[in-house]
Design an enzyme around this catalytic site. Structure first.
Site, PDB file in Angstrom:
ATOM      1  N   LYS A   1       0.875  -1.185   0.000  1.00 47.24           N
ATOM      2  CA  LYS A   1       0.000   0.000   0.000  1.00 47.24           C
ATOM      3  C   LYS A   1       0.911   1.234   0.000  1.00 47.24           C
ATOM      4  O   LYS A   1       1.785   1.367   0.864  1.00 47.24           O
ATOM      5  CB  LYS A   1      -0.892  -0.018   1.235  1.00 47.24           C
ATOM      6  CG  LYS A   1      -2.096   0.888   1.151  1.00 47.24           C
ATOM      7  CD  LYS A   1      -3.134   0.401   0.130  1.00 47.24           C
ATOM      8  CE  LYS A   1      -4.383  -0.110   0.798  1.00 47.24           C
ATOM      9  NZ  LYS A   1      -5.257  -0.828  -0.140  1.00 47.24           N
TER      10      LYS A   1
ATOM     11  N   THR B   1      -2.991  -5.764   0.721  1.00 49.88           N
ATOM     12  CA  THR B   1      -2.421  -4.416   0.881  1.00 49.88           C
ATOM     13  C   THR B   1      -3.226  -3.637   1.924  1.00 49.88           C
ATOM     14  O   THR B   1      -2.692  -2.787   2.628  1.00 49.88           O
ATOM     15  CB  THR B   1      -2.410  -3.642  -0.455  1.00 49.88           C
ATOM     16  OG1 THR B   1      -3.738  -3.395  -0.880  1.00 49.88           O
ATOM     17  CG2 THR B   1      -1.643  -4.387  -1.520  1.00 49.88           C
ATOM     18  N   ASP B   2      -4.505  -3.976   2.036  1.00 47.18           N
ATOM     19  CA  ASP B   2      -5.325  -3.332   3.069  1.00 47.18           C
ATOM     20  C   ASP B   2      -4.774  -3.621   4.464  1.00 47.18           C
ATOM     21  O   ASP B   2      -4.806  -2.763   5.344  1.00 47.18           O
ATOM     22  CB  ASP B   2      -6.771  -3.830   2.948  1.00 47.18           C
ATOM     23  CG  ASP B   2      -7.713  -3.054   3.832  1.00 47.18           C
ATOM     24  OD1 ASP B   2      -7.891  -1.847   3.576  1.00 47.18           O
ATOM     25  OD2 ASP B   2      -8.240  -3.633   4.804  1.00 47.18           O
TER      26      ASP B   2
ATOM     27  N   PHE C   1     -17.140  20.406  15.681  1.00 45.73           N
ATOM     28  CA  PHE C   1     -18.102  20.656  14.595  1.00 45.73           C
ATOM     29  C   PHE C   1     -19.342  19.819  14.877  1.00 45.73           C
ATOM     30  O   PHE C   1     -19.302  18.594  14.806  1.00 45.73           O
ATOM     31  CB  PHE C   1     -17.496  20.308  13.228  1.00 45.73           C
ATOM     32  CG  PHE C   1     -18.391  20.711  12.083  1.00 45.73           C
ATOM     33  CD1 PHE C   1     -18.637  22.052  11.816  1.00 45.73           C
ATOM     34  CD2 PHE C   1     -19.015  19.755  11.280  1.00 45.73           C
ATOM     35  CE1 PHE C   1     -19.479  22.439  10.764  1.00 45.73           C
ATOM     36  CE2 PHE C   1     -19.850  20.129  10.225  1.00 45.73           C
ATOM     37  CZ  PHE C   1     -20.083  21.478   9.980  1.00 45.73           C
TER      38      PHE C   1
ATOM     39  N   ARG D   1     -11.613  17.676  17.399  1.00 47.07           N
ATOM     40  CA  ARG D   1     -11.076  17.197  16.126  1.00 47.07           C
ATOM     41  C   ARG D   1      -9.826  17.990  15.768  1.00 47.07           C
ATOM     42  O   ARG D   1      -9.554  19.039  16.365  1.00 47.07           O
ATOM     43  CB  ARG D   1     -12.120  17.321  15.016  1.00 47.07           C
ATOM     44  CG  ARG D   1     -12.484  18.751  14.682  1.00 47.07           C
ATOM     45  CD  ARG D   1     -13.416  18.872  13.474  1.00 47.07           C
ATOM     46  NE  ARG D   1     -13.581  20.287  13.128  1.00 47.07           N
ATOM     47  CZ  ARG D   1     -14.208  20.729  12.052  1.00 47.07           C
ATOM     48  NH1 ARG D   1     -14.751  19.887  11.206  1.00 47.07           N
ATOM     49  NH2 ARG D   1     -14.299  22.022  11.808  1.00 47.07           N
TER      50      ARG D   1
ATOM     51  N   GLN E   1     -15.432  28.009   9.165  1.00 39.31           N
ATOM     52  CA  GLN E   1     -16.013  29.297   8.790  1.00 39.31           C
ATOM     53  C   GLN E   1     -15.766  30.329   9.906  1.00 39.31           C
ATOM     54  O   GLN E   1     -15.432  31.488   9.632  1.00 39.31           O
ATOM     55  CB  GLN E   1     -17.525  29.153   8.555  1.00 39.31           C
ATOM     56  CG  GLN E   1     -17.914  28.411   7.279  1.00 39.31           C
ATOM     57  CD  GLN E   1     -18.060  26.899   7.457  1.00 39.31           C
ATOM     58  OE1 GLN E   1     -17.392  26.287   8.300  1.00 39.31           O
ATOM     59  NE2 GLN E   1     -18.905  26.284   6.641  1.00 39.31           N
TER      60      GLN E   1
ATOM     61  N   ASN F   1     -10.580  22.457   3.834  1.00 37.83           N
ATOM     62  CA  ASN F   1     -10.588  21.777   5.129  1.00 37.83           C
ATOM     63  C   ASN F   1      -9.835  20.463   4.950  1.00 37.83           C
ATOM     64  O   ASN F   1     -10.335  19.534   4.323  1.00 37.83           O
ATOM     65  CB  ASN F   1     -12.046  21.543   5.554  1.00 37.83           C
ATOM     66  CG  ASN F   1     -12.156  21.119   7.010  1.00 37.83           C
ATOM     67  OD1 ASN F   1     -11.155  20.847   7.650  1.00 37.83           O
ATOM     68  ND2 ASN F   1     -13.376  21.066   7.511  1.00 37.83           N
TER      69      ASN F   1
ATOM     70  N   HIS G   1      -9.075  17.314   5.948  1.00 34.75           N
ATOM     71  CA  HIS G   1      -9.691  16.408   6.924  1.00 34.75           C
ATOM     72  C   HIS G   1      -8.688  15.407   7.487  1.00 34.75           C
ATOM     73  O   HIS G   1      -7.894  14.829   6.748  1.00 34.75           O
ATOM     74  CB  HIS G   1     -10.843  15.638   6.267  1.00 34.75           C
ATOM     75  CG  HIS G   1     -11.906  16.528   5.708  1.00 34.75           C
ATOM     76  ND1 HIS G   1     -12.651  17.375   6.497  1.00 34.75           N
ATOM     77  CD2 HIS G   1     -12.347  16.712   4.443  1.00 34.75           C
ATOM     78  CE1 HIS G   1     -13.516  18.034   5.731  1.00 34.75           C
ATOM     79  NE2 HIS G   1     -13.342  17.662   4.483  1.00 34.75           N
TER      80      HIS G   1
HETATM   81  O1  LIG Z   1     -15.620  23.435   9.805  1.00 35.67           O
HETATM   82  C1  LIG Z   1     -16.395  22.803   9.079  1.00 35.67           C
HETATM   83  N1  LIG Z   1     -17.317  23.454   8.349  1.00 35.67           N
HETATM   84  C2  LIG Z   1     -18.196  22.807   7.541  1.00 35.67           C
HETATM   85  O2  LIG Z   1     -19.055  23.434   6.883  1.00 35.67           O
HETATM   86  C3  LIG Z   1     -18.115  21.408   7.495  1.00 35.67           C
HETATM   87  N2  LIG Z   1     -18.816  20.448   6.819  1.00 35.67           N
HETATM   88  C4  LIG Z   1     -18.291  19.259   7.149  1.00 35.67           C
HETATM   89  O3  LIG Z   1     -18.699  18.148   6.690  1.00 35.67           O
HETATM   90  N3  LIG Z   1     -17.276  19.426   8.034  1.00 35.67           N
HETATM   91  C5  LIG Z   1     -17.151  20.747   8.268  1.00 35.67           C
HETATM   92  N4  LIG Z   1     -16.293  21.447   9.038  1.00 35.67           N
END
Ligand SMILES: O=c1[nH]c(=O)c2[nH]c(=O)[nH]c2[nH]1
Length: 299
Positions: free
Chosen positions: A12, A57-58, A158, A175, A223, A249, A251
């Site tokens: 992987k 590979t997983d 969030f 998070r 935001q 963002n 993630h």
């Molecule tokens: O800070 C965030 N704003 C979003 O609008 C949003 N949407 C999402 O799925 N995660 C997040 N995180």
């Protein structure tokens, strides 16, 4: 035409692992991109499709994340040695393991109002930008930066969002918040008769305010962080009337280590590169006009 199998390997590639070590309010970060390549008695899978000797590979991916928890990440070398030894010594058909690791370096954001040491900026300079327009009588100067990667390993939540029949996202109360900042700010200097700002100082201070606002904001959404960063700049830099941000963002998903009997106490994350949320917005000095285009790539 008879054929024979030549060199082959599998595994992987590019497992993006972020390991946060929490030492009270001081957090440490390790950010790795780990690629595993295994080789050995793999003739059968190629010739007949028999998977008898094939460790998926997983599984190699899961092992990388599980080892980040079990053994920690002292150094990329140490981590690579653990992994390579594991694959060769635990799987008889595997005779060779090659583990390649890229490590991304982070520096702390030293912000006076931060609640702890959990804010980081990726090492390696961002790109500074400017666009100057002159029509013979007035000037427009829009400056900014791109590729400034920042991360808070806590103080981000969030929740409370709209849920419809397609919503699966779990509410998050602690998070990682990470983004690659692209920002443009417009100077209100437009006339040769006015004293021009000191451009270098303005850039350095704007960058500093942006970073400090990122580090000091207890964030309920990206935001909200965007608005705080813009407000901090407008409040502190009188030469700037408008700031626009484009914030992907970035993630970081907590890896489920339960199947391996391991508890993931907000330590091991999978850093996804796409898709990403894209949060964009302008913050304006009250009474000023918005002139920075919505799409920053048009600037
Ligand atoms: O800070 C965030 N704003 C979003 O609008 C949003 N949407 C999402 O799925 N995660 C997040 N995180």
């Amino acid at each position: 035409m008879p054929t024979i199998l030549g060199q082959n390997q599998y595994g992987k590639a590019e497992n993006r692992v972020v390991k946060i070590t929490r030492d009270g309010a001081t957090h440490h970060i390790k950010d790795l991109n780990v690629s595993v390549s295994l080789s050995g008695d793999m003739d059968d899978v190629h010739y007949s499709g028999s998977n008898t000797n094939v460790l998926p590979t997983d599984t190699t991916k899961n092992t990388v994340y599980a080892f980040a928890k079990e053994h920690g990440v002292d150094s990329a070398e140490q981590f690579g040695i653990h992994l390579a030894r594991h694959f060769v010594t635990s799987q008889e058909p595997i005779h060779r393991a090659r583990v390649r690791i890229e490590e991304y370096a982070w520096e702390r954001i030293e912000a006076p109002g931060a609640r702890g040491a959990h804010s980081f900026v990726r090492k390696g300079q961002e790109t500074r930008l400017t666009q100057v327009t002159y029509d013979g009588s007035s000037w427009e100067v829009v400056s900014g930066l791109k590729d400034l990667v920042v991360l808070n390993s806590t103080d981000s939540e969030f929740w409370g969002y709209v849920k419809d029949k397609y919503t699966t996202l779990k509410e998050a109360y602690d998070r990682i918040l990470a983004t690659e900042v692209s920002a443009r700010w417009r100077y209100h200097w437009s006339d040769d008769a006015q004293q021009a700002p000191d451009w270098d100082t303005s850039y350095d201070e704007t960058r500093r305010h942006l970073l400090h606002a990122f580090a000091e904001t207890y964030s309920l959404s990206l935001q909200q962080t965007l608005y705080q960063m813009g407000t901090r700049i407008i409040d502190n830099r009188e030469e700037i009337d408008e700031v626009r941000f484009s914030l992907p963002n970035k993630h970081h998903f907590l890896v489920d280590l339960e199947p391996f009997g391991l508890k993931n106490d907000n330590e091991v994350y999978y850093a996804a590169d796409r898709p990403y949320g894209l949060i964009e917005g302008t913050v304006l000095r009250d009474g000023c006009e918005a002139r920075i285009p919505a799409d920053l790539t048009n600037l």
